[in-house]
Design a protein around this motif. Structure first.
Motif: not given
Length: 96
Positions: A55-74
């Motif tokens: 698994p990827v770490g929870r902090t990294d998983a949160r950052a991946f999702l947050s970055r996609r939201a900031h890009q307007g994808l999510m």
């Protein structure tokens, strides 16, 4: 001399710890677009566990999702006891 780096460059450089395959970001984007639904840190961790055997770490998983939201994808859905993201749609019928 001071060098500045655009925030976009820093965000795109962020990723899991060294040793991860280079397709980790493509795998996440493909899964989000293919399966849709609600994405939280646990779902990202399960995806990487199934794909890479760890698994990827929870902090990294949160950052991946947050970055996609900031890009307007999510779209972020922040509830009192749950935070999750969904694929942002531009269609009236809700399909991506």
């Amino acid at each position: 001399m001071t060098t500045t780096v655009p925030a976009e460059a820093l965000a795109s450089a962020a990723g899991p710890e060294p040793g991860w395959p280079t397709d980790w970001e493509r795998v996440l984007d493909t899964a989000i677009r293919t399966w849709g639904g609600e994405w939280d840190t646990a779902r990202v961790q399960r995806l990487y566990l199934a794909r890479y055997g760890r698994p990827v770490g929870r902090t990294d998983a949160r950052a991946f999702l947050s970055r996609r939201a900031h890009q307007g994808l999510m779209q972020l859905h922040d509830r009192p006891n749950a935070r999750y993201y969904t694929l942002r749609t531009n269609r009236k019928d809700g399909r991506p």
